[in-house]
Design a protein around this motif. Structure first.
Motif, PDB file in Angstrom:
ATOM      1  N   LEU A   1       0.866  -1.175   0.000  1.00  0.00           N
ATOM      2  CA  LEU A   1       0.000   0.000   0.000  1.00  0.00           C
ATOM      3  C   LEU A   1       0.902   1.224   0.000  1.00  0.00           C
ATOM      4  N   VAL A   2       0.790   2.057  -1.016  1.00  0.00           N
ATOM      5  CA  VAL A   2       1.512   3.330  -1.047  1.00  0.00           C
ATOM      6  C   VAL A   2       0.601   4.386  -0.440  1.00  0.00           C
ATOM      7  N   TYR A   3       1.096   5.050   0.608  1.00  0.00           N
ATOM      8  CA  TYR A   3       0.239   5.975   1.367  1.00  0.00           C
ATOM      9  C   TYR A   3       0.772   7.402   1.284  1.00  0.00           C
ATOM     10  N   TYR A   4      -0.157   8.339   1.015  1.00  0.00           N
ATOM     11  CA  TYR A   4       0.157   9.767   0.963  1.00  0.00           C
ATOM     12  C   TYR A   4      -0.604  10.470   2.088  1.00  0.00           C
ATOM     13  N   HIS A   5       0.127  11.082   3.005  1.00  0.00           N
ATOM     14  CA  HIS A   5      -0.499  11.702   4.180  1.00  0.00           C
ATOM     15  C   HIS A   5      -1.264  12.967   3.827  1.00  0.00           C
ATOM     16  N   GLY A   6      -2.217  13.314   4.682  1.00  0.00           N
ATOM     17  CA  GLY A   6      -2.973  14.542   4.532  1.00  0.00           C
ATOM     18  C   GLY A   6      -2.251  15.728   5.150  1.00  0.00           C
ATOM     19  N   GLY A   7      -2.879  16.898   5.016  1.00  0.00           N
ATOM     20  CA  GLY A   7      -2.301  18.121   5.577  1.00  0.00           C
ATOM     21  C   GLY A   7      -2.368  19.303   4.637  1.00  0.00           C
ATOM     22  N   GLY A   8      -3.230  19.232   3.635  1.00  0.00           N
ATOM     23  CA  GLY A   8      -3.430  20.393   2.775  1.00  0.00           C
ATOM     24  C   GLY A   8      -2.232  20.792   1.957  1.00  0.00           C
ATOM     25  N   TYR A   9      -1.293  19.887   1.754  1.00  0.00           N
ATOM     26  CA  TYR A   9      -0.049  20.132   1.017  1.00  0.00           C
ATOM     27  C   TYR A   9       0.892  21.084   1.751  1.00  0.00           C
ATOM     28  N   VAL A  10       0.525  21.496   2.959  1.00  0.00           N
ATOM     29  CA  VAL A  10       1.314  22.494   3.692  1.00  0.00           C
ATOM     30  C   VAL A  10       1.830  21.923   5.005  1.00  0.00           C
ATOM     31  N   VAL A  11       0.996  21.174   5.716  1.00  0.00           N
ATOM     32  CA  VAL A  11       1.392  20.555   6.977  1.00  0.00           C
ATOM     33  C   VAL A  11       1.332  19.035   6.801  1.00  0.00           C
ATOM     34  N   GLY A  12       1.692  18.303   7.866  1.00  0.00           N
ATOM     35  CA  GLY A  12       1.691  16.850   7.807  1.00  0.00           C
ATOM     36  C   GLY A  12       3.056  16.308   7.430  1.00  0.00           C
ATOM     37  N   SER A  13       3.282  15.032   7.745  1.00  0.00           N
ATOM     38  CA  SER A  13       4.598  14.435   7.555  1.00  0.00           C
ATOM     39  C   SER A  13       4.495  12.922   7.659  1.00  0.00           C
ATOM     40  N   LEU A  14       5.617  12.262   7.485  1.00  0.00           N
ATOM     41  CA  LEU A  14       5.671  10.826   7.742  1.00  0.00           C
ATOM     42  C   LEU A  14       5.276  10.530   9.183  1.00  0.00           C
ATOM     43  N   ASP A  15       5.674  11.402  10.102  1.00  0.00           N
ATOM     44  CA  ASP A  15       5.374  11.171  11.523  1.00  0.00           C
ATOM     45  C   ASP A  15       3.908  11.392  11.842  1.00  0.00           C
ATOM     46  N   SER A  16       3.281  12.371  11.215  1.00  0.00           N
ATOM     47  CA  SER A  16       1.898  12.703  11.576  1.00  0.00           C
ATOM     48  C   SER A  16       0.932  11.567  11.255  1.00  0.00           C
ATOM     49  N   HIS A  17       1.308  10.709  10.298  1.00  0.00           N
ATOM     50  CA  HIS A  17       0.444   9.595   9.910  1.00  0.00           C
ATOM     51  C   HIS A  17       1.114   8.248  10.149  1.00  0.00           C
ATOM     52  N   ASP A  18       2.074   8.250  11.050  1.00  0.00           N
ATOM     53  CA  ASP A  18       2.786   7.012  11.359  1.00  0.00           C
ATOM     54  C   ASP A  18       1.841   5.939  11.884  1.00  0.00           C
ATOM     55  N   GLN A  19       0.968   6.295  12.803  1.00  0.00           N
ATOM     56  CA  GLN A  19       0.074   5.291  13.382  1.00  0.00           C
ATOM     57  C   GLN A  19      -0.962   4.807  12.374  1.00  0.00           C
ATOM     58  N   VAL A  20      -1.404   5.683  11.508  1.00  0.00           N
ATOM     59  CA  VAL A  20      -2.320   5.277  10.448  1.00  0.00           C
ATOM     60  C   VAL A  20      -1.675   4.191   9.592  1.00  0.00           C
ATOM     61  N   CYS A  21      -0.428   4.421   9.196  1.00  0.00           N
ATOM     62  CA  CYS A  21       0.270   3.456   8.354  1.00  0.00           C
ATOM     63  C   CYS A  21       0.513   2.145   9.102  1.00  0.00           C
ATOM     64  N   ARG A  22       0.816   2.224  10.386  1.00  0.00           N
ATOM     65  CA  ARG A  22       1.016   1.010  11.174  1.00  0.00           C
ATOM     66  C   ARG A  22      -0.263   0.177  11.240  1.00  0.00           C
ATOM     67  N   GLU A  23      -1.404   0.823  11.392  1.00  0.00           N
ATOM     68  CA  GLU A  23      -2.669   0.090  11.426  1.00  0.00           C
ATOM     69  C   GLU A  23      -2.909  -0.649  10.111  1.00  0.00           C
TER      70      GLU A  23
ATOM     71  N   ALA B   1      -1.544  -1.082  -4.093  1.00  0.00           N
ATOM     72  CA  ALA B   1      -2.710  -0.213  -3.932  1.00  0.00           C
ATOM     73  C   ALA B   1      -2.224   1.174  -3.534  1.00  0.00           C
ATOM     74  N   LEU B   2      -3.022   2.180  -3.836  1.00  0.00           N
ATOM     75  CA  LEU B   2      -2.708   3.560  -3.478  1.00  0.00           C
ATOM     76  C   LEU B   2      -3.747   4.066  -2.486  1.00  0.00           C
ATOM     77  N   ALA B   3      -3.300   4.863  -1.524  1.00  0.00           N
ATOM     78  CA  ALA B   3      -4.235   5.429  -0.546  1.00  0.00           C
ATOM     79  C   ALA B   3      -3.716   6.758  -0.049  1.00  0.00           C
TER      80      ALA B   3
END
Length: 322
Positions: free
Chosen positions: A87-109, A160-162
């Motif tokens: 699964l290739v995952y692209y985090h949210g944040g309006g293209y301005v905020v957000g990071s690998l860390d901000s969605h770390d738990q989402v990706c772990r789930e 898959a992409l998400a």
């Protein structure tokens, strides 16, 4: 349906913070907004379902940019499935905020529950790198995955992409590009969580939920001003996929929207847009939740079981191609 009670209580706390002088995101500098978003990640943390192993990577973008990526692999899985579907995952944040860390738990789930590998892409952010830098990084990540998959123990033919919010936009734009034949990876599914699909339009839900429901329409405008300062670019299909011509080969879509989200109508409209092009679509509406519900597992018990629903869909798509 009424707003989820725990989430309503959380939003009351946010309002109290506003009354006490805590600024909204669109009232902050970019640096302040990023720091606040990362701080909220720590506050919203929850125990993840199971153990995963993590490795850090970096790939070169088409313009020489060095883009970070994080690879998650399930650990202690009784039946190991190598090479792993991805699964290739692209985090949210309006293209301005957000990071690998901000969605770390989402990706772990997603990694543990599916189970599958998850490649999280740390695409470049605006205003330092405005449109189309994030789009380029999203596509270049798939080229890198195709090239590196054998060495990493990944199955490049089961991908898959998400993404969520702006990350969902990147996921669907990459899916369209793949459907056009412009990318080596041919995804079997695109999972879009409360996507941004029309940066140039307006909707009833954006007016109805413009303030007080976590994501606010003034914040959306703030994001667009940073990412798309050239207003004409907001009609570009890579920023507004609702305006894209959808190739017949575009991957099937699973779109999850929230009932109390200014982006609700955009998600629904994009589902209809894909269906009109002949793309199979499942539309899931979580009527009692708001934007960003993937990161709300510590706020309401209603959020965490959704991962079971989503990963069941993901597993069926990825493992059907085994």
């Amino acid at each position: 349906m009424a707003l989820n009670a725990e989430l309503a209580a959380f939003l009351d706390l946010v309002d109290e913070g506003r009354d006490a002088g805590r600024p909204a995101m669109h009232e902050q500098t970019v640096a302040q907004a990023r720091a606040e978003f990362e701080r909220s990640t720590q506050e919203l943390g929850w125990p993840v379902a199971g153990p995963v192993t993590v490795s850090e990577h970096r790939f070169s973008g088409r313009d020489g940019a060095q883009v970070p990526a994080r690879l998650y692999l399930p650990a202690d899985v009784p039946e190991r499935r190598q090479p792993w579907p991805v699964l290739v995952y692209y985090h949210g944040g309006g293209y301005v905020v957000g990071s690998l860390d901000s969605h770390d738990q989402v990706c772990r789930e997603f990694c543990w529950r599916t189970p599958c590998a998850v490649l999280s892409v740390g695409y470049r952010l605006a205003p330092e790198q405005p449109f189309p830098a994030a789009v380029n990084d999203a596509e270049d990540a798939l080229v890198w995955l195709w090239e590196q998959a054998p060495a990493l123990g990944l199955d490049r033919n089961r991908v898959a992409l998400a993404g969520d919010s702006a990350g969902a936009t990147l996921a669907t734009v990459a899916a369209i590009a793949a459907g056009q034949g412009g990318l080596p990876v041919q995804p079997c599914l695109q999972m879009l969580f409360y996507p941004v699909t029309d940066a140039a339009g307006s909707t009833t839900s954006a007016d109805l939920f413009d303030q007080g429901y976590l994501l606010e329409t003034p914040t959306l405008a703030w994001f667009y001003d940073h990412y798309l300062p050239n207003v004409e670019q907001r009609s570009d299909w890579r920023a507004s996929p609702l305006r894209a011509q959808i190739p017949a080969a575009t991957a099937p879509a699973y779109i999850a929207v929230a009932g109390f989200d200014p982006l609700l109508d955009e998600g629904r409209a994009y589902a209809a847009h894909l269906r009109a092009a002949g793309v199979p679509v499942t539309l899931h509406c979580q009527a009692d939740l708001t934007h960003d519900f993937l990161r709300m597992a510590s706020i309401t018990p209603a959020a965490l079981p959704l991962y079971e629903t989503f990963t069941a869909v993901l597993a069926q798509a990825l493992h059907a191609k085994a």
